[in-house]
Design a protein around this motif. Structure first.
Motif, PDB file in Angstrom:
ATOM      1  N   THR A 468       0.827  -1.199   0.000  1.00  0.00           N
ATOM      2  CA  THR A 468       0.000   0.000   0.000  1.00  0.00           C
ATOM      3  C   THR A 468       0.866   1.255   0.000  1.00  0.00           C
ATOM      4  O   THR A 468       2.040   1.223   0.374  1.00  0.00           O
ATOM      5  CB  THR A 468      -0.923   0.020   1.226  1.00  0.00           C
ATOM      6  N   ILE A 469       0.270   2.355  -0.444  1.00  0.00           N
ATOM      7  CA  ILE A 469       0.959   3.645  -0.516  1.00  0.00           C
ATOM      8  C   ILE A 469       0.312   4.575   0.508  1.00  0.00           C
ATOM      9  O   ILE A 469      -0.895   4.849   0.424  1.00  0.00           O
ATOM     10  CB  ILE A 469       0.856   4.241  -1.930  1.00  0.00           C
ATOM     11  N   GLU A 470       1.089   5.038   1.461  1.00  0.00           N
ATOM     12  CA  GLU A 470       0.559   5.880   2.528  1.00  0.00           C
ATOM     13  C   GLU A 470       0.862   7.348   2.212  1.00  0.00           C
ATOM     14  O   GLU A 470       2.009   7.716   1.970  1.00  0.00           O
ATOM     15  CB  GLU A 470       1.173   5.486   3.870  1.00  0.00           C
ATOM     16  N   LEU A 471      -0.184   8.167   2.233  1.00  0.00           N
ATOM     17  CA  LEU A 471      -0.053   9.591   1.935  1.00  0.00           C
ATOM     18  C   LEU A 471      -0.071  10.359   3.261  1.00  0.00           C
ATOM     19  O   LEU A 471      -1.123  10.563   3.869  1.00  0.00           O
ATOM     20  CB  LEU A 471      -1.190  10.059   1.024  1.00  0.00           C
ATOM     21  N   HIS A 472       1.089  10.756   3.706  1.00  0.00           N
ATOM     22  CA  HIS A 472       1.218  11.440   4.988  1.00  0.00           C
ATOM     23  C   HIS A 472       0.619  12.844   4.893  1.00  0.00           C
ATOM     24  O   HIS A 472       0.786  13.547   3.897  1.00  0.00           O
ATOM     25  CB  HIS A 472       2.685  11.506   5.406  1.00  0.00           C
ATOM     26  N   GLY A 473      -0.090  13.227   5.957  1.00  0.00           N
ATOM     27  CA  GLY A 473      -0.695  14.546   5.994  1.00  0.00           C
ATOM     28  C   GLY A 473      -2.110  14.583   5.478  1.00  0.00           C
ATOM     29  O   GLY A 473      -2.742  15.648   5.447  1.00  0.00           O
ATOM     30  N   TYR A 474      -2.647  13.419   5.059  1.00  0.00           N
ATOM     31  CA  TYR A 474      -4.027  13.337   4.556  1.00  0.00           C
ATOM     32  C   TYR A 474      -4.715  12.181   5.250  1.00  0.00           C
ATOM     33  O   TYR A 474      -4.098  11.144   5.533  1.00  0.00           O
ATOM     34  CB  TYR A 474      -4.050  13.116   3.039  1.00  0.00           C
ATOM     35  N   ASP A 475      -6.016  12.349   5.524  1.00  0.00           N
ATOM     36  CA  ASP A 475      -6.776  11.231   6.076  1.00  0.00           C
ATOM     37  C   ASP A 475      -7.740  10.701   5.018  1.00  0.00           C
ATOM     38  O   ASP A 475      -7.849  11.254   3.913  1.00  0.00           O
ATOM     39  CB  ASP A 475      -7.495  11.616   7.369  1.00  0.00           C
ATOM     40  N   SER A 476      -8.447   9.638   5.361  1.00  0.00           N
ATOM     41  CA  SER A 476      -9.249   8.928   4.369  1.00  0.00           C
ATOM     42  C   SER A 476     -10.425   9.746   3.857  1.00  0.00           C
ATOM     43  O   SER A 476     -11.000   9.410   2.814  1.00  0.00           O
ATOM     44  CB  SER A 476      -9.755   7.616   4.959  1.00  0.00           C
ATOM     45  N   SER A 477     -10.776  10.823   4.547  1.00  0.00           N
ATOM     46  CA  SER A 477     -11.907  11.636   4.093  1.00  0.00           C
ATOM     47  C   SER A 477     -11.503  12.731   3.115  1.00  0.00           C
ATOM     48  O   SER A 477     -12.358  13.381   2.513  1.00  0.00           O
ATOM     49  CB  SER A 477     -12.608  12.271   5.299  1.00  0.00           C
ATOM     50  N   ASP A 478     -10.200  12.960   2.947  1.00  0.00           N
ATOM     51  CA  ASP A 478      -9.731  14.035   2.065  1.00  0.00           C
ATOM     52  C   ASP A 478      -9.935  13.661   0.596  1.00  0.00           C
ATOM     53  O   ASP A 478      -9.881  12.490   0.211  1.00  0.00           O
ATOM     54  CB  ASP A 478      -8.247  14.325   2.301  1.00  0.00           C
ATOM     55  N   THR A 479     -10.175  14.693  -0.205  1.00  0.00           N
ATOM     56  CA  THR A 479     -10.284  14.521  -1.654  1.00  0.00           C
ATOM     57  C   THR A 479      -9.153  15.288  -2.321  1.00  0.00           C
ATOM     58  O   THR A 479      -8.945  16.470  -2.034  1.00  0.00           O
ATOM     59  CB  THR A 479     -11.639  15.039  -2.170  1.00  0.00           C
ATOM     60  N   LEU A 480      -8.421  14.610  -3.198  1.00  0.00           N
ATOM     61  CA  LEU A 480      -7.263  15.213  -3.856  1.00  0.00           C
ATOM     62  C   LEU A 480      -7.544  15.390  -5.342  1.00  0.00           C
ATOM     63  O   LEU A 480      -8.173  14.539  -5.981  1.00  0.00           O
ATOM     64  CB  LEU A 480      -6.020  14.333  -3.681  1.00  0.00           C
ATOM     65  N   THR A 481      -7.064  16.492  -5.893  1.00  0.00           N
ATOM     66  CA  THR A 481      -7.120  16.660  -7.342  1.00  0.00           C
ATOM     67  C   THR A 481      -6.172  15.649  -7.990  1.00  0.00           C
ATOM     68  O   THR A 481      -5.255  15.130  -7.333  1.00  0.00           O
ATOM     69  CB  THR A 481      -6.686  18.072  -7.739  1.00  0.00           C
ATOM     70  N   PRO A 482      -6.333  15.332  -9.266  1.00  0.00           N
ATOM     71  CA  PRO A 482      -5.404  14.397  -9.917  1.00  0.00           C
ATOM     72  C   PRO A 482      -3.949  14.847  -9.807  1.00  0.00           C
ATOM     73  O   PRO A 482      -3.056  14.016  -9.606  1.00  0.00           O
ATOM     74  CB  PRO A 482      -5.883  14.385 -11.375  1.00  0.00           C
ATOM     75  N   GLU A 483      -3.702  16.146  -9.915  1.00  0.00           N
ATOM     76  CA  GLU A 483      -2.333  16.660  -9.817  1.00  0.00           C
ATOM     77  C   GLU A 483      -1.773  16.455  -8.413  1.00  0.00           C
ATOM     78  O   GLU A 483      -0.614  16.052  -8.233  1.00  0.00           O
ATOM     79  CB  GLU A 483      -2.286  18.139 -10.195  1.00  0.00           C
ATOM     80  N   ALA A 484      -2.597  16.746  -7.390  1.00  0.00           N
ATOM     81  CA  ALA A 484      -2.149  16.583  -6.011  1.00  0.00           C
ATOM     82  C   ALA A 484      -1.939  15.105  -5.676  1.00  0.00           C
ATOM     83  O   ALA A 484      -0.996  14.740  -4.961  1.00  0.00           O
ATOM     84  CB  ALA A 484      -3.157  17.209  -5.053  1.00  0.00           C
ATOM     85  N   LEU A 485      -2.827  14.236  -6.193  1.00  0.00           N
ATOM     86  CA  LEU A 485      -2.674  12.801  -5.964  1.00  0.00           C
ATOM     87  C   LEU A 485      -1.366  12.297  -6.551  1.00  0.00           C
ATOM     88  O   LEU A 485      -0.612  11.555  -5.904  1.00  0.00           O
ATOM     89  CB  LEU A 485      -3.853  12.053  -6.585  1.00  0.00           C
ATOM     90  N   GLN A 486      -1.050  12.701  -7.777  1.00  0.00           N
ATOM     91  CA  GLN A 486       0.200  12.300  -8.404  1.00  0.00           C
ATOM     92  C   GLN A 486       1.395  12.753  -7.571  1.00  0.00           C
ATOM     93  O   GLN A 486       2.321  11.976  -7.302  1.00  0.00           O
ATOM     94  CB  GLN A 486       0.300  12.887  -9.812  1.00  0.00           C
ATOM     95  N   GLU A 487       1.394  13.999  -7.133  1.00  0.00           N
ATOM     96  CA  GLU A 487       2.519  14.523  -6.358  1.00  0.00           C
ATOM     97  C   GLU A 487       2.703  13.750  -5.058  1.00  0.00           C
ATOM     98  O   GLU A 487       3.832  13.380  -4.702  1.00  0.00           O
ATOM     99  CB  GLU A 487       2.304  16.006  -6.062  1.00  0.00           C
ATOM    100  N   GLN A 488       1.609  13.478  -4.343  1.00  0.00           N
ATOM    101  CA  GLN A 488       1.726  12.797  -3.062  1.00  0.00           C
ATOM    102  C   GLN A 488       2.134  11.342  -3.226  1.00  0.00           C
ATOM    103  O   GLN A 488       2.880  10.802  -2.398  1.00  0.00           O
ATOM    104  CB  GLN A 488       0.405  12.909  -2.290  1.00  0.00           C
TER     105      GLN A 488
END
Length: 862
Positions: A468-488
């Motif tokens: 799995t890929i863990e995105l630090h600083g975000y919780d499961s309720s957050d919504t990311l733009t495609p650009e932000a998702l790619q960066e994280q």
């Protein structure tokens, strides 16, 4: 033949004396003699006590055995010639050397900058020397230590011990932790016992002893201890060429349980000084997807392949009657794996064979014109709880691969060689519990030796990490733009590099290690709930294993399409956003032949993704390039094609079109800093290697792109100068131009030297004549393996006269002990210019080469 085929440069002429090569270790601070004595005296006392305790134990366990101990000497920096100093002490035997470059500094050892100031954050490089010693040899080492403490001159031939004592960071015995905990074997044992397995197989890797009687004694000692536990030895393999000796053992569960409860248990087997490592058996495997949906692969092409195979596949057994594969395979199964290989289990071999022959079925490409040789080395795993294909548990993988390759090129009794034209061997599988860390694995060492001995190219998958890929600083309720998702995602994978290392044998020095890019031909939308991790295709796959390789050589070498890998948020609420990786058989992905859901289904296909697929596509490209070389053999200078092995040409050509393309700038924008550009460039190289391959750039030229091949054989301390003519009409023209140079070779190996590769070849790219400069991969990293690929760009006008050549000097020197053999090498050079310059260079370069060919050709007298 294409309209503008590859060109062949004139022969380089007589060898010249090679130029020197720069480089050297960094400076570091070390403790003085008094501090070293204070630090190391307790450790040496512990070592004496350990050997004394072993002597006492052996007196009760096994009468007549001479007590020995494997001693680890950890020295900061280099200690040249230390192996000879070890061998001058009777009773002491050199075993191995491991390089480390991640030792944290402390108050005694730390790096220095150019101003002799401390660099607190720079890790140190060190060597771990492993030696066998008995009581008398240990006493002599302690005597040398006493002489050094007293500042006395050491005996003749033992002066390197002085350097070692000055730089010695630690000394300790090799123990149960080294043998068990570092190898991941305990996890395998846990899994087997949890599922009620009563007999547990394991590979016991022994220290390789130089004398046959010592190897036999080691076998007898370990076999006796296994028997004492009511276990059995079922296989043995010993290969002097790579310094390998291993036993395959079956151990009862009750013996394993004690070790799982306490790895330092007093069980004699785990304390046996002859054992280097315990490893899981049947490690090389591939898993079966969670779902098994099949798809229509479209109409299958007609027409049978011709000629002999040049590509071999070592993998699972394919479904030979599949419409995509029927008549296109030469299956060689001397171990009769087929008897225990149901048709519906033939998944991985079928997919890899399909990808090598046809590519991604969704791309609708022409099949490989030659048949594909297949040797099955996997079988369905007999354990009901694991759905995978793996090397049979009763087989040592090193022995199996060695036998499979030897059968291609050597006679065995009445059996003639079965694949003498094979130039490329595809290994789209890896050892899941053997991530690369510092030391070459036995299988990597075997591939290196086989590559040189038979002059064959191994194309090996870098490995997949579907964690799995863990995105630090975000919780499961957050919504990311495609650009932000790619960066994280990119940032998370970068931070998790230690857990995403290359899988054995991808670190092999002579092999071409392949990772995947996020791309395929499906153009299908993701299944509901799943997301694309990247906003564009061509970035490295999020499941790739990462480099660097041995001695920080560039690995993976190249990337190829491996299918689009999807992600989705884990459904349960959590404080940290965690992404799952899709592992099913729906699109997107790469479409390949597969066993059907019902018996007799010969037309099914499935989607999949990963570095295995990318590796198969690279082997397919090699098969196509092989015939490109045949097409130009009759051209002037074409005799060089038969002088250099095909495997070496293919290694150079496959890498020659590689480029970071837009992936480099994308990673730079997300991860780059201005503080340390070289460190950033090395990290990007871990992800991208030399870049994504481009088959068309290696197969043919264009009006504005001229590619020429050259090569030869180099002995130690020699150089060749290759001359690439510059097109006169380019002189004085301003605009983008690119020079790409690729050098490939296979090196003989030295298992008794930490350097491993005996031959070091390199070139210094010409820059001034075209006013171009190095781009992409770090210029030092490209010279550490057996493939140097350099890209140089420029915009400024360069003025040169008609008849000017780019001079590319290829040099050779010994790197790990004596180099007696001449080394075949291939060199590929491409010059290309932007359309805006308005110059068509191919014909000018071709005419200049033809003129030079006539000039250097021998004349005949009437």
């Amino acid at each position: 033949m294409t309209e503008r085929p590859l060109l062949i440069l004139p022969a380089p002429g007589e060898p010249a004396k090679r130029r020197t090569k720069g480089g050297g270790g960094g400076r570091f601070q070390r403790p003085d003699r008094e501090r070293q004595s204070e630090r190391l005296a307790p450790r040496l006392q512990e070592l004496q006590a350990a050997l004394a305790e072993r002597r006492t134990r052996l007196q009760t366990e096994a009468q007549g055995l001479v007590p020995e101990e494997v001693v680890v000497l950890e020295a900061v920096g280099t200690v040249d010639g230390f192996i000879r100093a070890v061998e001058k002490i009777p009773g002491m035997e050199w075993l191995a050397e491991i390089e480390r470059e991640d030792v944290p500094p402390d108050d005694d050892f730390f790096a220095l900058d150019d101003n002799e100031q401390r660099r607190p954050d720079k890790a140190l490089g060190c060597r771990l020397f492993m030696i066998f010693t008995n009581q008398s040899a240990l006493q002599q080492m302690l005597s040398l230590w006493g002489s050094w403490q007293a500042d006395q001159k050491l005996p003749h031939g033992l002066g390197r011990w002085k350097t070692l004592f000055e730089q010695l960071r630690d000394v300790r015995p090799w123990g149960p932790r080294d043998r068990l905990i570092e190898t991941g074997v305990l996890d395998d044992w846990h899994e087997r016992i949890e599922h009620g397995q009563e007999i547990v197989p394991c590979e016991i890797e022994l220290w390789y002893r130089q004398l046959p009687r010592a190897r036999q004694a080691a076998h007898d000692r370990v076999a006796g201890l296994v028997t004492d536990l009511q276990g059995t030895i079922i296989a043995e393999s010993s290969l002097e060429e790579i310094g390998y000796h291993a036993l395959l053992a079956h151990l009862p569960t009750r013996a394993i349980v004690k070790l799982l409860e306490d790895p330092n248990d007093d069980t004699a087997l785990v304390h046996c000084e002859q054992i280097q490592f315990f490893r899981a058996s049947g490690q090389m495997s591939t898993t079966v997807p969670d779902d098994e949906q099949t798809h229509d692969g479209g109409p299958h092409p007609t027409g049978a392949p011709t000629g002999t195979p040049v590509v071999a596949l070592l993998d699972g057994l394919p479904l030979q009657t599949h419409q995509r594969l029927e008549g296109r395979l030469i299956v060689d199964d001397p171990d009769v794996f087929e008897e225990n290989y149901p048709a519906n289990e033939r998944r991985h071999g079928t997919a890899m064979a399909s990808l090598i022959i046809h590519g991604d079925l969704a791309a609708d490409e022409a099949p490989l014109p030659r048949p594909l040789y297949v040797r099955p080395i996997l079988q369905p795993d007999p354990r009901a709880w694991r759905r995978c294909e793996s090397v049979p548990e009763g087989t040592l993988i090193v022995d199996l691969v060695h036998r499979a390759v030897r059968r291609l090129f050597e006679s065995e009794g009445d059996q003639e060689p079965v694949g003498t034209d094979i130039a490329v061997i595809n290994l789209s599988i890896g050892i899941l519990d053997r991530p690369f860390e510092r030391a070459l694995s036995p299988l990597a060492r075997l591939l290196d030796w086989l590559a040189w001995h038979y002059q064959v190219l191994f194309v090996v998958s870098a490995g997949n990490h579907t964690r799995t890929i863990e995105l630090h600083g975000y919780d499961s309720s957050d919504t990311l733009t495609p650009e932000a998702l790619q960066e994280q995602i990119i940032r998370s994978i970068a931070a998790d590099a230690r857990h995403r290392r290359l899988l054995s044998p991808a670190e092999a020095t002579n092999a071409l290690a392949v990772a995947a890019i996020h791309d395929d031909a499906s153009n299908a939308p993701p299944p509901p709930g799943w997301l694309q991790p990247h906003t564009r295709r061509g970035l490295p796959s999020p499941i790739n294993a990462q480099g660097m390789g041995y001695r920080r050589a560039i690995k993976p070498d190249i990337l190829a399409p491996g299918g689009c890998v999807l992600v989705r948020k884990q459904l349960r609420p959590a404080e940290q956003m965690t992404l799952e990786v899709y592992g099913g058989t729906l699109a997107p992905g790469q479409l390949a032949a597969a066993p059907g859901p019902t018996p007799g289904d010969r037309a099914a296909s499935r989607y999949s993704r990963g570095t295995s697929n990318a590796t198969a596509l690279v082997s397919r490209a090699a098969g196509l390039l092989h015939d490109v070389l045949d097409d130009i053999r009759g051209d002037p200078g074409g005799e060089i094609i038969d002088t250099v092995p095909r495997s070496v040409w293919l290694k150079a050509l496959l890498a020659h079109g590689a480029d970071w393309e837009l992936a480099g700038p994308t990673l730079d924008n997300i991860l780059g800093t201005d503080d340390n550009r070289r460190q950033f460039k090395e990290y990007v190289t871990r992800l991208l290697g030399y870049g994504t391959i481009n088959l068309s750039r290696a197969r043919e030229c264009t009006e504005r792109r001229a590619t020429a091949i050259s090569g030869g054989l180099l002995a130690k301390e020699q150089s060749h100068i290759h001359r690439f003519p510059l097109p006169p009409s380019l002189s004085g023209q301003r605009g983008h131009r690119r020079l790409t140079i690729t050098l490939a070779w296979h090196t003989p190996v030295n298992p008794r030297h930490q350097g491993w590769r005996r031959a070091d070849l390199w070139f210094a790219p010409p820059q001034s004549a075209l006013r171009v400069s190095r781009q992409q991969a770090d210029w030092q990293a490209v010279q550490r393996g057996t493939l140097q690929h350099e890209i140089l760009d420029g915009e400024q006008a360069a003025v040169f006269s008609d008849g000017t050549d780019l001079e590319i000097q290829v040099s050779c020197r010994p790197d790990a002990g004596v180099l007696d053999e001449a080394i075949p090498y291939a060199l590929v050079t491409t010059l290309e210019v932007a359309e805006s310059i308005g110059v068509e260079i191919y014909d000018e370069v071709r005419v200049a080469i033809q003129t030079a060919q006539v000039r250097v050709s021998p004349t005949t007298s009437g």
